[in-house]
Structures are given as structure tokens and as C-alpha cells.
Design a protein around this motif. Structure first.
Motif, short mmCIF file in Angstrom:
data_model
loop_
_atom_site.label_atom_id
_atom_site.label_comp_id
_atom_site.label_asym_id
_atom_site.label_seq_id
_atom_site.Cartn_x
_atom_site.Cartn_y
_atom_site.Cartn_z
N PHE A 1 40.84 40.05 46.05
CA PHE A 1 41.47 41.30 45.85
C PHE A 1 43.12 40.66 45.51
CE2 PHE A 1 44.72 44.39 46.07
CZ PHE A 1 44.06 45.74 45.60
N ILE B 1 44.28 44.77 52.64
CA ILE B 1 44.30 44.28 51.32
C ILE B 1 45.40 43.12 51.28
CG2 ILE B 1 42.95 45.89 50.04
CD1 ILE B 1 45.25 47.21 49.13
N GLU C 1 30.65 39.99 43.77
CA GLU C 1 31.30 40.55 44.74
C GLU C 1 32.55 39.88 44.55
OE1 GLU C 1 31.51 40.22 49.55
OE2 GLU C 1 29.59 40.27 48.86
N ARG C 2 32.72 38.51 44.29
CA ARG C 2 34.20 38.37 44.16
C ARG C 2 34.70 38.90 42.77
NH1 ARG C 2 38.59 34.85 44.22
NH2 ARG C 2 39.01 33.75 42.10
N GLY D 1 34.21 47.07 49.08
CA GLY D 1 34.45 45.85 49.67
C GLY D 1 35.61 46.07 50.71
N LEU D 2 36.43 46.77 50.40
CA LEU D 2 37.90 47.30 51.23
C LEU D 2 37.13 47.79 52.48
CD1 LEU D 2 40.62 47.34 52.13
CD2 LEU D 2 40.73 49.37 50.46
N PHE E 1 37.17 39.62 50.54
CA PHE E 1 37.49 40.73 49.83
C PHE E 1 38.96 40.66 49.65
CE2 PHE E 1 39.52 44.72 49.12
CZ PHE E 1 38.80 45.30 47.70
N ALA F 1 35.89 42.29 43.69
CA ALA F 1 37.30 42.48 44.22
C ALA F 1 38.52 42.11 43.29
CB ALA F 1 36.99 41.60 45.34
#
Length: 621
Positions: free
Chosen positions: A481, A444, A198-199, A524-525, A477, A202
Motif C-alpha cells: 500500500f 497502513i 494481492e500485491r 487486505g487491510l 499489505f 494493495a
């Protein structure tokens, strides 16, 4: 007179050329002024050379293969020997090559062979005692060999490949950006390889989107130098992230050798700066600046704007026929709101809060170096620059120049000491599509430290009081990001400097990436957008849960049922980002289709209304 006409090769030193250029184009009063400016420009050029040049990793070992009594540099170059020596010294080569000869000093070059003759005569050596090493097949090999010099061509395979890449990159900005992007993504994958999926997703999304923010930060740097601002302040929340990018892109605080103004983050928000920004306690005329932007406002929100709690004025509200959670349409026209603002109890409390907040904000700005005079630059993601307006009212004798990624049309008169510039999308010029829903960019760019609501004393200093919704801390996220963007800034920065890329050249790519983020966002966003409530400070108040899309029943029967209709309309007014519907995990296909259709109709209605208003204004003129 041309050098060749006096019996020399066509060689000129940099300062000589700059003097001639300045005499032609600059209105300078004396030769001393010309000489001084020519010197400054030549020093600037040297700084650029220092930034772009590097030591070949194989040159030292190569020279050991050709031991000599004396090693010198011999160059066809436009800088005099004194400047070239400083360049070599800056790269740690002073002990290896202490002195040498440069074509512009003696107006003889290697191409003609005359510089070799000058060296032999000056050092009293014969050609057969001379070994020359260089990379040019003609000037460094063919010509010296004709003169009896032992010539060695030095062209490492990696350097030849790099030269070919550079030639392609210099010929096409698109090719250059593609090269840097590929290199950045490869470095990012290696850097993030051991991180959770997941990281990693992003982080890599941030690396890919980085040129959007790099172009903007380059724009800020260029404009700050051009506008001669004394200092740059990046306005939180989004400014915290933008300042990280700016610092990573310009680690030496210079742009092409020019010093950039001091920069720092500033803990401010619309709500923390609005009330104290006026020269007198808040009144009906001041609140019109809010109502022009938010024509629907809850009574509790009005109190919040004034630094008060509505619950402490229940008796007053009851006497006026107002409820704490009541949504007022066009508050400026509601007589109850007018009587509330004029009520002695309200005015006394608001005046007391005004004095406290103005004093604390004033001290905070002083402590952060935001002066009362001079030229101040402010940086924010967008959208109407109202925080800048508030700061400008706090510091009426200073000039405020704002730099924004996107700007919407101004709905309030602009302070006289305010100027605003936009890099990406400007609604004032008809660019509106990407501003239909700007919340994704706010998500973001948001800071994990929260939004500034007020200020408090901490010993001898004043610090921002911040708030953040608990759900914000559950989603990484935005931070991941942003880490990707900052990582990419360090990868892109040297190449942007080396190839002298301007923000204008990055703008098309920047807007394209903004469009991609808005229309095809990372999962994720969307998840963060739906699950982290939106904080609405000035309008409806409180936090808005964007995941609560009106039901099919509400959409179908809203035509007949006022409560259903109001729910649908309020939702459409508060968010219009279609991908949040398209990727909503809890909606059926018919539900999703109906919601998307209503969103599109709402946008068409909005654009049609704006077009009609514009046409009416034009007819009025």
C-alpha cells in the motif's frame, strides 16, 4: 505613470511592478530594501517558471525547416530579456536561441505590432526578410502578416489538446484532481501489471488513497516554511512511511522555489522517550501523565514503562498484595501502587534505568541533529502528540512544532515549548467520528522495521532497539500500500506544483479518502488488522489479538456473568472498528450482528459521556 500615457504600449517589467507593489504594501525603510526584496521576489518567480516550463519536442525540427542567418526570440513577456535568456538556458536552448527581444524591455508588444517594428529597426532588416513563428492566432499570425512578415502558426495537435485540458484543470480543482487520479491509476496498472494479484490490489489501493497523505505532506511543507523551523523529524513508526512520501513529493527539497528545512526519520516511540524525558528519576507525579491516558494498567506494564521487568520484583509485589498480571483500575488511587513506587528497591532500580536511558536517548538525539536550541518540527500521524511532549521535556530550551494528520483532545498539560497543528481531523474542534477507531490508519502507515523500545551503543554511535511481532512480517499489505502511495506522489507532485495547489485545496478530498478507508476498507487491510496483534505498551500490556471477538454466549450472558462482561467490555475498549466485524471471516451472521450492535452502542455511550462532561464544564464556567 502608466506606460500607455507616455506613448508606449501598456507593458511593464516584473521588477518595476514588484517595486510599486512593495512601496504600497510594505513598511520598508529605504529604497535599497525595496530594491533588494523586489529582486528576491523576481528570482523566486523565475524559479517557478523554470519548474513549470518545458521544451516543445517538435520545435527544433520545425526551425530546421526555416533556415536563417539569425534566430532570435520575440516575446510578449513580463520578465526582462536577461531573465528570459536564463530561463531558455535552463532548458538547454542557449545554442538554439542566444538572444532576442522582450516586450517589457522596450514597452512595445506584438499585439500592437510595434515590437516587430522595433526589431526591424534594431537589426536593420525589412519585413519581407523576417519569418515569425508563434502560437497566438492574433499576435503571432494576423498582426505580423499585416506588416508584410511571413508568419507561421505553430500549434501541435497534442499541445492544443493539452491546453484544453489545462484550461479545464485551472478552472476546477475537482476536475484537476480527477485528471491526475486517472493518469496515476493508469500508470500504476501498467507498472504493476506483472506483479501478483494481492500485491497489485494493495499497490493500487495506495495509489487511490494517495491524496490523503499528499495533502498532509503538503501541509507539513507549507507550515514548516511558514513556521521557519530549522529541521523536520518524522517520528517512527508511521513517520518512516510519511518521510518516504514527503521525499517523493518534494524531490528537490523545495516548495514553490522556497527551500524546505532538512528532514529525516527519527527512531522514537512513547515508551523509548517517556522515562528519560524527565529532569529527575520517575515518580508518582510523572506516572500520572500515563494514567490520565490509560486509567487501566497491568502491574507488568507499569514496570515496563520504568524500564524494568516485574518478574525481578516478585517478593516486593507479594508483600504489597500485587500480582504481576493484575489489571489495576485507576492506579493513581490504588495505595498499593503508591507504596510500590516509594519502595526503596523499586526506586533504586528505576533510578538506575532512568540514568542509563536518559544518557542514551540524549546521545541519540544529538547524533541525529536534534539540537538543544532552535525551532524543531516533528511529524507524525497522530493522536495526542505525546512523543513530541517527551522530546520537548528532553530539550527544554528548543521550540517544538508538531504536524499531525489527526489530533485527539489533550488530557495532560502541554509543555510550554510545544505547539501542535493538525491537517485532517481535530477532536478538539468537535471532529470525532473518524477518531472512534484510528487503528486502521496506524496499520497502513506502520513500518516493517518495527517499533523503537530502547537504544543501545554500537561502537561510537547510539542506535534504536526495535521490536516487531512475528506475524507482522507475514503480511505485505502495509508495505505494498505504501509503495503505491509513494508511486502516486511522483505522479501527482509535478501537477500540484504546476497548478499551485495548496494543502487547503486538498483537505476535502483527503478527509473523504480517510472516511472511505475507515468505512469501506480494502480486504487486505482488514485481514492485516485482524491477524497482526496490537501492541499495547502503556495500558493492558502485551499484544492484543483483535480477531478474538467475544462469543455469542459471552455477549448474551455478560449481563449476569462478571467474567464474560469484563471480556466484552475490554474488547470494546480496545477496538471499535466496525468493518473488522463486518468482514471477519470466522463469524456467523447472528454473531456479527450482535457484535456490530454492541460496537455502535459503545460509541453512543462514549459520545454521550463526552457531551455530558463538556456540558458540566460549561456550567462550571
Amino acid at each position: 505613470m502608466r506606460s500607455a500615457e507616455t506613448g508606449f504600449d501598456d507593458e511593464y517589467d516584473l521588477i518595476h511592478v514588484l517595486r510599486g507593489w512593495l512601496l504600497r504594501i510594505a513598511d520598508l525603510k529605504s529604497d535599497d530594501e525595496v530594491q533588494k526584496l523586489a529582486h528576491e521576489l523576481s528570482e523566486f518567480e523565475l524559479v517557478c517558471e523554470e519548474e513549470c516550463s518545458y521544451v516543445d519536442p517538435g520545435i527544433v525540427s520545425l526551425l530546421t525547416e526555416y533556415p536563417a542567418e539569425k534566430t532570435i526570440y520575440l516575446s510578449d513577456f513580463y520578465m526582462p530579456s536577461e531573465m528570459l535568456a536564463r530561463l531558455l538556458h535552463s532548458k538547454g536552448l542557449k545554442l538554439l536561441v542566444r538572444e532576442g527581444f522582450v516586450s517589457c524591455d522596450v514597452r512595445k508588444n506584438k499585439r500592437s505590432g510595434r515590437l516587430f517594428g522595433h526589431v526591424h529597426q534594431s537589426l536593420d532588416v525589412a519585413p519581407e526578410q523576417h519569418v515569425h513563428i508563434g502560437d497566438n492566432v492574433y499576435s503571432d499570425v494576423e498582426i505580423p502578416r499585416r506588416l508584410g512578415i511571413a508568419a507561421v502558426r505553430f500549434t501541435p495537435e497534442w499541445a492544443a489538446e493539452a491546453r484544453n485540458i489545462q484550461q479545464i484543470a485551472f478552472g476546477s480543482r475537482e476536475a484537476l484532481f480527477e485528471q491526475i487520479a486517472i493518469r496515476s491509476e493508469e500508470a500504476a496498472r501498467e507498472f504493476i501489471a506483472a506483479e501478483p494479484a494481492e500485491r497489485s490490489a494493495a499497490f493500487c489501493a495506495g495509489v487511490r488513497a494517495a491524496p490523503l497523505f499528499l495533502g498532509f505532506c503538503h501541509f507539513v511543507a507549507e507550515r514548516a516554511v511558514r513556521d521557519k523551523v530549522d529541521s523536520l523529524f518524522f517520528l517512527s513508526q508511521e513517520g518512516d512511511f510519511l518521510h518516504r512520501v514527503f521525499a517523493a513529493l518534494f524531490p528537490k527539497s523545495t516548495l514553490a522555489g522556497l527551500p524546505l528545512p532538512d528532514s529525516r526519520g527519527l527512531g522514537v516511540s512513547r515508551v523509548s522517550t517517556f522515562l528519560p524525558s524527565f529532569p529527575e528519576p520517575i515518580g508518582h507525579e510523572h506516572l500520572k501523565l500515563v494514567w490520565s491516558l490509560h486509567w487501566q494498567q497491568r502491574v507488568s506494564t507499569l514496570f515496563k514503562v520504568c524500564g524494568l521487568e516485574a518478574g525481578e520484583f516478585r517478593d516486593l509485589l507479594e508483600s504489597l498484595g500485587l500480582k504481576e498480571d493484575e489489571l489495576i483500575i485507576h492506579p493513581e488511587n490504588d495505595p498499593r501502587i503508591g507504596r510500590l513506587i516509594e519502595a526503596p528497591a523499586f526506586r533504586k532500580a528505576a533510578s538506575r534505568q532512568y540514568s542509563k536511558r536518559r544518557e542514551r536517548l540524549d546521545r541519540y538525539l544529538d547524533q541525529q541533529g536534534l539540537g538543544r536550541r532552535g525551532k524543531i518540527g516533528v511529524v507524525d500521524v497522530g493522536w495526542r502528540g505525546t512523543i513530541q511532549d517527551n522530546l520537548a521535556r528532553m530539550r527544554p530550551d528548543a521550540e517544538f512544532t508538531g504536524y499531525y494528520l489527526g489530533l485527539r483532545k489533550f488530557l495532560n498539560p502541554q509543555p510550554a515549548n510545544v505547539e501542535k497543528h493538525v491537517y485532517g481531523v481535530d477532536e478538539r474542534c468537535g471532529d470525532a467520528a473518524l477518531l472512534d477507531s484510528f487503528e486502521p490508519l496506524e496499520v497502513i502507515c506502520s513500518s516493517m522495521s518495527g517499533s523503537t523500545e530502547d537504544y543501545r551503543e554500537d561502537g561510537d554511535i547510539v542506535v534504536p532497539v526495535k521490536s516487531i511481532h512475528p506475524k507482522s512480517t507475514l503480511h505485505n499489505f502495509p508495505q505494498d500500500f505504501q509503495d503505491g502511495v509513494v508511486f502516486a506522489a511522483r505522479e501527482w507532485g509535478p501537477s500540484l506544483a504546476h497548478y499551485a495547489v495548496s494543502s487547503d485545496e486538498l483537505r476535502e478530498l483527503s478527509v473523504r479518502l480517510w472516511t472511505h478507508i475507515s468505512r469501506s476498507p480494502p480486504a487486505g487491510l482488514v485481514r492485516t488488522f485482524l491477524e497482526v496483534p496490537q501492541h499495547d505498551v502503556f495500558g493492558f500490556g502485551g499484544h492484543f489479538d483483535r480477531s478474538q471477538v467475544p462469543s455469542v454466549k459471552e455477549m448474551l450472558f455478560g449481563v449476569f456473568n462478571r467474567r464474560y462482561r469484563n471480556h466484552v467490555i475490554l474488547y470494546l475498549r480496545r477496538t471499535q472498528w466496525e468493518p473488522s466485524i463486518a468482514q471477519h471471516p470466522g463469524m456467523s451472521t447472528p454473531h456479527r450482528m450482535m457484535a456490530k450492535t454492541l460496537l455502535r452502542l459503545a460509541r453512543l455511550y462514549k459520545r454521550g459521556r463526552v457531551a455530558a462532561q463538556r456540558a458540566q464544564l460549561q456550567r462550571g464556567h
